[in-house]
Design an enzyme around this catalytic site. Sequence first.
Site, PDB file in Angstrom:
ATOM      1  CD  GLU A 209     -11.574  -7.645   2.983  1.00  0.00           C
ATOM      2  OE1 GLU A 209     -12.695  -7.306   2.589  1.00  0.00           O
ATOM      3  OE2 GLU A 209     -10.616  -7.797   2.196  1.00  0.00           O
TER       4      GLU A 209
ATOM      5  CG  ASP B 102     -21.673  -2.069   3.011  1.00  0.00           C
ATOM      6  OD1 ASP B 102     -22.293  -1.857   1.958  1.00  0.00           O
ATOM      7  OD2 ASP B 102     -20.516  -2.547   3.013  1.00  0.00           O
TER       8      ASP B 102
HETATM    9  N1  SAH Z   1     -12.598   3.006   2.941  1.00  0.00           N
HETATM   10  C1  SAH Z   1     -11.493   2.314   2.338  1.00  0.00           C
HETATM   11  C2  SAH Z   1     -11.904   1.715   0.997  1.00  0.00           C
HETATM   12  C3  SAH Z   1     -12.798   0.588   1.138  1.00  0.00           C
HETATM   13  S1  SAH Z   1     -13.372   0.068  -0.425  1.00  0.00           S
HETATM   14  C4  SAH Z   1     -10.354   3.290   2.068  1.00  0.00           C
HETATM   15  O1  SAH Z   1     -10.628   4.461   1.937  1.00  0.00           O
HETATM   16  O2  SAH Z   1      -9.224   2.831   1.980  1.00  0.00           O
HETATM   17  C5  SAH Z   1     -14.442  -1.223   0.056  1.00  0.00           C
HETATM   18  C6  SAH Z   1     -13.806  -2.586   0.211  1.00  0.00           C
HETATM   19  O3  SAH Z   1     -14.756  -3.430   0.828  1.00  0.00           O
HETATM   20  C7  SAH Z   1     -13.489  -3.254  -1.119  1.00  0.00           C
HETATM   21  O4  SAH Z   1     -12.414  -4.133  -0.974  1.00  0.00           O
HETATM   22  C8  SAH Z   1     -14.795  -3.979  -1.469  1.00  0.00           C
HETATM   23  O5  SAH Z   1     -14.554  -5.240  -2.058  1.00  0.00           O
HETATM   24  C9  SAH Z   1     -15.523  -4.162  -0.139  1.00  0.00           C
HETATM   25  N2  SAH Z   1     -16.890  -3.595  -0.030  1.00  0.00           N
HETATM   26  C10 SAH Z   1     -17.626  -3.621   1.121  1.00  0.00           C
HETATM   27  N3  SAH Z   1     -18.806  -3.004   0.950  1.00  0.00           N
HETATM   28  C11 SAH Z   1     -18.842  -2.547  -0.331  1.00  0.00           C
HETATM   29  C12 SAH Z   1     -19.805  -1.804  -1.078  1.00  0.00           C
HETATM   30  N4  SAH Z   1     -20.944  -1.379  -0.547  1.00  0.00           N
HETATM   31  N5  SAH Z   1     -19.510  -1.502  -2.385  1.00  0.00           N
HETATM   32  C13 SAH Z   1     -18.340  -1.916  -2.930  1.00  0.00           C
HETATM   33  N6  SAH Z   1     -17.397  -2.608  -2.246  1.00  0.00           N
HETATM   34  C14 SAH Z   1     -17.620  -2.935  -0.958  1.00  0.00           C
END
Ligand code: SAH
Length: 245
Positions: free
Chosen positions: A12, A215
């Site tokens: 980001e 998403d």
């Molecule tokens: N896949 C990554 C983790 C991502 S967590 C890993 O394994 O390291 C998701 C991040 O995107 C968080 O910072 C959250 O704020 C945001 N986010 C985007 N879509 C989301 C969703 N559907 N639910 C919760 N957080 C979401």
Amino acid sequence: MVYGILCAMDEEFGILENEIAEKEVTEIYSRRFISGKINGQRVVAAVSRIGKVAAAFTTAVLIEKFKVDALVFCGIAGGLGDNVKIGDIVIGTGCVQHDFYLSDSDFFRIPLLNISNIPCDKALSEKCLNAAAEFCKGEKTKEITEFFASVNVKEPKVHTGIIASGDQFISSDQKRLWLKENIENVMCCEMEGAAVAQAAFEAGVPCAIIRVISDSADGDAEVSFDKFVSAASLYSSAIIKNLFK
Ligand code: SAH
């Protein structure tokens, strides 16, 4: 006047770092705090890392050590509002910790503060709204145009409303419906906004939360998130630059 700028993930923050002039980097507790100027505005920018604890902790450092006068968070989120589509932008009017649960008849309420909706600063959020709207309407770079085509984003819109935060990636219809039913005017879900907003609120520092929809917090969320995340900083850099025009 110094603005604290936060993202949760390196993806980001990404190319936003290139927009910072007169850079000075301080490393504290495994975080890089970058002081400098964006379009002449003094800023301290940092990647908070994921989740509410990491975000609140980073916010506290920005407030206490770097003495920021205002905070803007920019990141990605799962869309929940009826007309909120992938590629759209949400500006939080307030944030709710959706995993704060005291009893079956008392959830979201933060004890002692005694509120469940942590308010965002109106004037600052309005500025962010204008910066986001300008991004949506304005001319796009080649990279953004190509990215929009690859994820089928046509005319992104800006929404305002409640942001639901919790230490959970939301990726099921059951949970997304629960959030929609239980949080009035909820627009999106993510994992940091309410933590930043609460730390800022308690310290009396104006705060705004900007979220780009990556998403739809449903069964396809992981696939959609993965497609979107690498380009997330195209949005944050453009919106933050607009903010300080
Ligand atoms: N896949 C990554 C983790 C991502 S967590 C890993 O394994 O390291 C998701 C991040 O995107 C968080 O910072 C959250 O704020 C945001 N986010 C985007 N879509 C989301 C969703 N559907 N639910 C919760 N957080 C979401």
